[in-house]
Design an enzyme around this catalytic site. Sequence first.
Site, PDB file in Angstrom:
ATOM      1  N   HIS A   5       0.828  -1.204   0.000  1.00 25.58           N
ATOM      2  CA  HIS A   5       0.000   0.000   0.000  1.00 25.58           C
ATOM      3  C   HIS A   5       0.862   1.254   0.000  1.00 25.58           C
ATOM      4  O   HIS A   5       2.060   1.195   0.247  1.00 25.58           O
ATOM      5  CB  HIS A   5      -0.945   0.035   1.216  1.00 25.58           C
ATOM      6  CG  HIS A   5      -0.244   0.112   2.521  1.00 25.58           C
ATOM      7  ND1 HIS A   5       0.026  -0.992   3.287  1.00 25.58           N
ATOM      8  CD2 HIS A   5       0.260   1.173   3.210  1.00 25.58           C
ATOM      9  CE1 HIS A   5       0.657  -0.626   4.381  1.00 25.58           C
ATOM     10  NE2 HIS A   5       0.812   0.673   4.361  1.00 25.58           N
ATOM     11  N   ARG A   9      -1.385  10.732   4.625  1.00 23.22           N
ATOM     12  CA  ARG A   9      -2.017  11.363   5.786  1.00 23.22           C
ATOM     13  C   ARG A   9      -3.081  12.344   5.300  1.00 23.22           C
ATOM     14  O   ARG A   9      -2.849  13.073   4.334  1.00 23.22           O
ATOM     15  CB  ARG A   9      -0.980  12.096   6.628  1.00 23.22           C
ATOM     16  CG  ARG A   9      -0.087  11.160   7.388  1.00 23.22           C
ATOM     17  CD  ARG A   9       0.843  11.926   8.333  1.00 23.22           C
ATOM     18  NE  ARG A   9       1.601  11.006   9.125  1.00 23.22           N
ATOM     19  CZ  ARG A   9       2.786  10.522   8.776  1.00 23.22           C
ATOM     20  NH1 ARG A   9       3.325  10.870   7.642  1.00 23.22           N
ATOM     21  NH2 ARG A   9       3.412   9.673   9.562  1.00 23.22           N
ATOM     22  N   GLU A  62      -3.658   3.557   1.853  1.00 23.14           N
ATOM     23  CA  GLU A  62      -3.999   3.657   3.269  1.00 23.14           C
ATOM     24  C   GLU A  62      -4.131   5.131   3.611  1.00 23.14           C
ATOM     25  O   GLU A  62      -3.147   5.873   3.594  1.00 23.14           O
ATOM     26  CB  GLU A  62      -2.904   3.018   4.121  1.00 23.14           C
ATOM     27  CG  GLU A  62      -3.065   3.236   5.604  1.00 23.14           C
ATOM     28  CD  GLU A  62      -1.817   2.885   6.380  1.00 23.14           C
ATOM     29  OE1 GLU A  62      -1.433   3.676   7.253  1.00 23.14           O
ATOM     30  OE2 GLU A  62      -1.211   1.825   6.112  1.00 23.14           O
ATOM     31  N   ASN A  66      -4.988  11.128  11.752  1.00 24.09           N
ATOM     32  CA  ASN A  66      -4.544  11.260  13.137  1.00 24.09           C
ATOM     33  C   ASN A  66      -5.542  12.126  13.884  1.00 24.09           C
ATOM     34  O   ASN A  66      -5.874  13.224  13.434  1.00 24.09           O
ATOM     35  CB  ASN A  66      -3.128  11.855  13.196  1.00 24.09           C
ATOM     36  CG  ASN A  66      -2.107  10.889  12.662  1.00 24.09           C
ATOM     37  OD1 ASN A  66      -2.075   9.726  13.051  1.00 24.09           O
ATOM     38  ND2 ASN A  66      -1.281  11.347  11.741  1.00 24.09           N
ATOM     39  N   HIS A  80       4.233  10.508  -5.882  1.00 31.93           N
ATOM     40  CA  HIS A  80       2.840  10.598  -6.294  1.00 31.93           C
ATOM     41  C   HIS A  80       2.228   9.210  -6.348  1.00 31.93           C
ATOM     42  O   HIS A  80       2.925   8.203  -6.349  1.00 31.93           O
ATOM     43  CB  HIS A  80       2.710  11.295  -7.653  1.00 31.93           C
ATOM     44  CG  HIS A  80       3.385  10.553  -8.768  1.00 31.93           C
ATOM     45  ND1 HIS A  80       4.674  10.824  -9.169  1.00 31.93           N
ATOM     46  CD2 HIS A  80       2.967   9.527  -9.554  1.00 31.93           C
ATOM     47  CE1 HIS A  80       5.003  10.011 -10.162  1.00 31.93           C
ATOM     48  NE2 HIS A  80       3.990   9.209 -10.413  1.00 31.93           N
ATOM     49  N   GLU A 123      -1.031  10.756 -10.525  1.00 33.78           N
ATOM     50  CA  GLU A 123      -0.776  10.620 -11.955  1.00 33.78           C
ATOM     51  C   GLU A 123      -1.795   9.663 -12.561  1.00 33.78           C
ATOM     52  O   GLU A 123      -2.059   8.597 -12.009  1.00 33.78           O
ATOM     53  CB  GLU A 123       0.636  10.062 -12.177  1.00 33.78           C
ATOM     54  CG  GLU A 123       0.993   9.861 -13.631  1.00 33.78           C
ATOM     55  CD  GLU A 123       2.391   9.279 -13.804  1.00 33.78           C
ATOM     56  OE1 GLU A 123       2.957   9.457 -14.896  1.00 33.78           O
ATOM     57  OE2 GLU A 123       2.908   8.638 -12.863  1.00 33.78           O
TER      58      GLU A 123
END
Length: 146
Positions: A5, A9, A62, A66, A80, A123
């Site tokens: 993965h 964030r 993923e 937070n 990217h 992209e």
Amino acid sequence: MRYLHTMVRIRDIDESLAFYCGTFGLEEVRRMESEAGRFTLIFLAAPEDVEAAKAGGAPTIELTYNWDPEEYQGGRNFGHLAYEVDDIYAICERLSKAGVTINRPPRDGRMAFVRSPDGISIELLQKGDALPKAEPWASMENTGSW
């Protein structure tokens, strides 16, 4: 070794899911919350990879949220995300109609770049050979950075 993965964030779960799932077309395959760690992980897969991703056999994105506020800058620092698409013009049109800026239009019928709400560069690559050049994309200028 196999690719599992890419972690990105995010600042806002709803805004990010609206982009990645609602506008971009990915699907949520699992979610994990850690009260002790104060974070939420949301795993997304491309539609063709959903079943394999649920079984752990396809790569995912993923999204990491937070719970304690943080300011993230330089979303392009890691590089990217890249997706192969069936029709680069159709997806760019759909994204544009949804209000997404096409930072690097698919002038060549082969490659385009957009950004997520968190500034992550994505992209888009045309599957197979490049499509014939077409307007309005062929004469469109770059917007912002990608």
